[in-house]
Design an enzyme around this catalytic site. Structure first.
Site, mmCIF file in Angstrom:
data_model
loop_
_atom_site.group_PDB
_atom_site.id
_atom_site.type_symbol
_atom_site.label_atom_id
_atom_site.label_comp_id
_atom_site.label_asym_id
_atom_site.label_seq_id
_atom_site.Cartn_x
_atom_site.Cartn_y
_atom_site.Cartn_z
ATOM 1 N N ASP A 138 175.231 59.881 63.288
ATOM 2 C CA ASP A 138 175.204 58.433 63.526
ATOM 3 C C ASP A 138 174.196 58.064 64.624
ATOM 4 O OD1 ASP A 138 175.940 55.841 63.147
ATOM 5 O OD2 ASP A 138 177.853 55.993 64.186
ATOM 6 N N ASN A 173 177.617 52.859 52.182
ATOM 7 C CA ASN A 173 176.222 52.608 52.590
ATOM 8 C C ASN A 173 175.427 51.798 51.563
ATOM 9 O OD1 ASN A 173 175.832 55.794 54.345
ATOM 10 N ND2 ASN A 173 176.341 53.775 55.146
HETATM 11 C C1 FPP Z 1 174.069 56.636 60.264
HETATM 12 O O1 FPP Z 1 173.228 56.036 61.225
HETATM 13 C C2 FPP Z 1 173.254 57.497 59.409
HETATM 14 C C3 FPP Z 1 173.104 57.346 58.077
HETATM 15 C C4 FPP Z 1 173.779 56.281 57.303
HETATM 16 C C5 FPP Z 1 172.220 58.226 57.312
HETATM 17 C C6 FPP Z 1 172.090 59.626 57.788
HETATM 18 C C7 FPP Z 1 170.866 60.176 57.216
HETATM 19 C C8 FPP Z 1 170.007 61.034 57.819
HETATM 20 C C9 FPP Z 1 170.247 61.649 59.103
HETATM 21 C C10 FPP Z 1 168.727 61.412 57.175
HETATM 22 C C11 FPP Z 1 168.756 61.651 55.736
HETATM 23 C C12 FPP Z 1 169.531 62.857 55.363
HETATM 24 C C13 FPP Z 1 169.070 63.808 54.557
HETATM 25 C C14 FPP Z 1 169.938 64.903 54.146
HETATM 26 C C15 FPP Z 1 167.690 63.787 54.059
HETATM 27 P P1 FPP Z 1 173.093 54.453 61.232
HETATM 28 O O2 FPP Z 1 171.918 54.080 60.442
HETATM 29 O O3 FPP Z 1 174.370 53.833 60.767
HETATM 30 O O4 FPP Z 1 172.852 54.185 62.744
HETATM 31 P P2 FPP Z 1 173.320 52.896 63.564
HETATM 32 O O5 FPP Z 1 174.827 52.908 63.584
HETATM 33 O O6 FPP Z 1 172.727 53.123 64.907
HETATM 34 O O7 FPP Z 1 172.760 51.686 62.864
#
Ligand code: FPP
Length: 262
Positions: A40, A88
């Site tokens: 996250d 998501n």
């Molecule tokens: C949450 O951070 C993260 C995600 C929804 C996606 C996670 C994906 C990756 C780390 C990269 C892609 C993975 C692979 C396997 C290629 P957020 O976007 O919700 O962060 P925030 O809460 O700060 O907005």
């Protein structure tokens, strides 16, 4: 609580012990066999730098590479990471497309490397509902690496813990409706055998970055007795040192599984 995390984030920037020192402190006899990770903070990391959210996810992929490497080097058997949840899809389509593109790139760029390191690449969740080209790529990556035994990397895509439990319950209900089993025979083992992680030990440790104190529909059944580790560090800057800090914290815990001690 906010003040605690702000303080901790400042402290980690300046006072995190050196990597080698942390590595030396790890007790190889008490490693978590299975570690689950909620990656996250990609969006917040990007926002704080005036970058698009995509950049956060892209840096997050680099962090994932480091963590996979470190987990394998330590001897962790299973690593399960949450890459895309069933929730998501509610994000703007530009972000959803960017995440799918990163996934494509990750599989295209990493499968050979993972295979060379004898890591099995496995996908969990309703990934079969993704775009056909991506499904084929996933199937191929899983097939190529299926026999690898050094470590399993589970990537949860279009994954929801409740949905996974429902899928298992439906399989059981179908058998009951056909008269193949009676309701009295339904037990934990039967439910577990219908989960995407069937045959794998439950996670011993759940790591969540970026300071949120939630499970967010991740591995709801499997996390029943997991130790929870939260850090204020955003995922794009989570690195090998951060991973060791989480494992060391886990090693300080006394696990009782509802009893009086191991
Ligand atoms: C949450 O951070 C993260 C995600 C929804 C996606 C996670 C994906 C990756 C780390 C990269 C892609 C993975 C692979 C396997 C290629 P957020 O976007 O919700 O962060 P925030 O809460 O700060 O907005």
């Amino acid at each position: 609580m906010l003040r605690f995390f702000a303080k901790a984030r400042r402290a980690q920037k300046t006072e995190a012990p050196a990597y080698d020192e942390l590595l030396a402190r790890i007790d190889k006899e008490r490693l978590p066999r299975h570690i689950a990770v909620i990656m996250d903070g990609n969006g917040r990391w990007a926002k704080e730098r005036g970058l698009p959210r995509y950049a956060g996810h892209s840096h997050g992929t680099e962090a994932l590479r480091l963590v996979v490497e470190q987990a394998r080097e330590l001897g962790v058997r299973i690593l399960t990471v949450f890459a895309f949840s069933t929730e998501n899809w509610k994000r703007p389509s530009i972000e959803v497309s960017a995440l799918m593109e990163l996934l494509r790139k990750y599989i295209a760029g990493e499968t050979a490397r993972l295979h060379a390191q004898h890591i099995r690449l496995n996908f969990i969740g309703d990934w079969r509902e993704l775009e056909r080209g991506l499904c084929l790529q996933i199937e191929e990556a899983m097939k190529v690496t299926a026999a690898n035994r050094e470590m399993t990397l589970n990537i949860a895509v279009n994954y929801g813990g409740r949905q996974e439990i429902l899928r298992s319950v439906r399989k059981i209900a179908e058998k009951a409706a056909l008269g193949q089993i009676s309701p009295a025979e339904i037990d934990e083992q039967m439910l577990e055998s219908g989960l995407d992680t069937a045959g794998m030990p439950d996670p011993d440790l759940l790591i969540r970055s970026a300071g949120e104190l939630r499970i967010s529909n991740f591995l709801l059944w499997q996390l029943a007795y997991a130790e929870l580790y939260y850090t204020p560090v955003y995922w794009p800057v989570f690195d090998k040192t951060q991973f060791l800090l989480a494992v060391l914290d886990y090693q300080k815990r006394g696990r009782r599984f509802g009893g009086l001690g191991e």
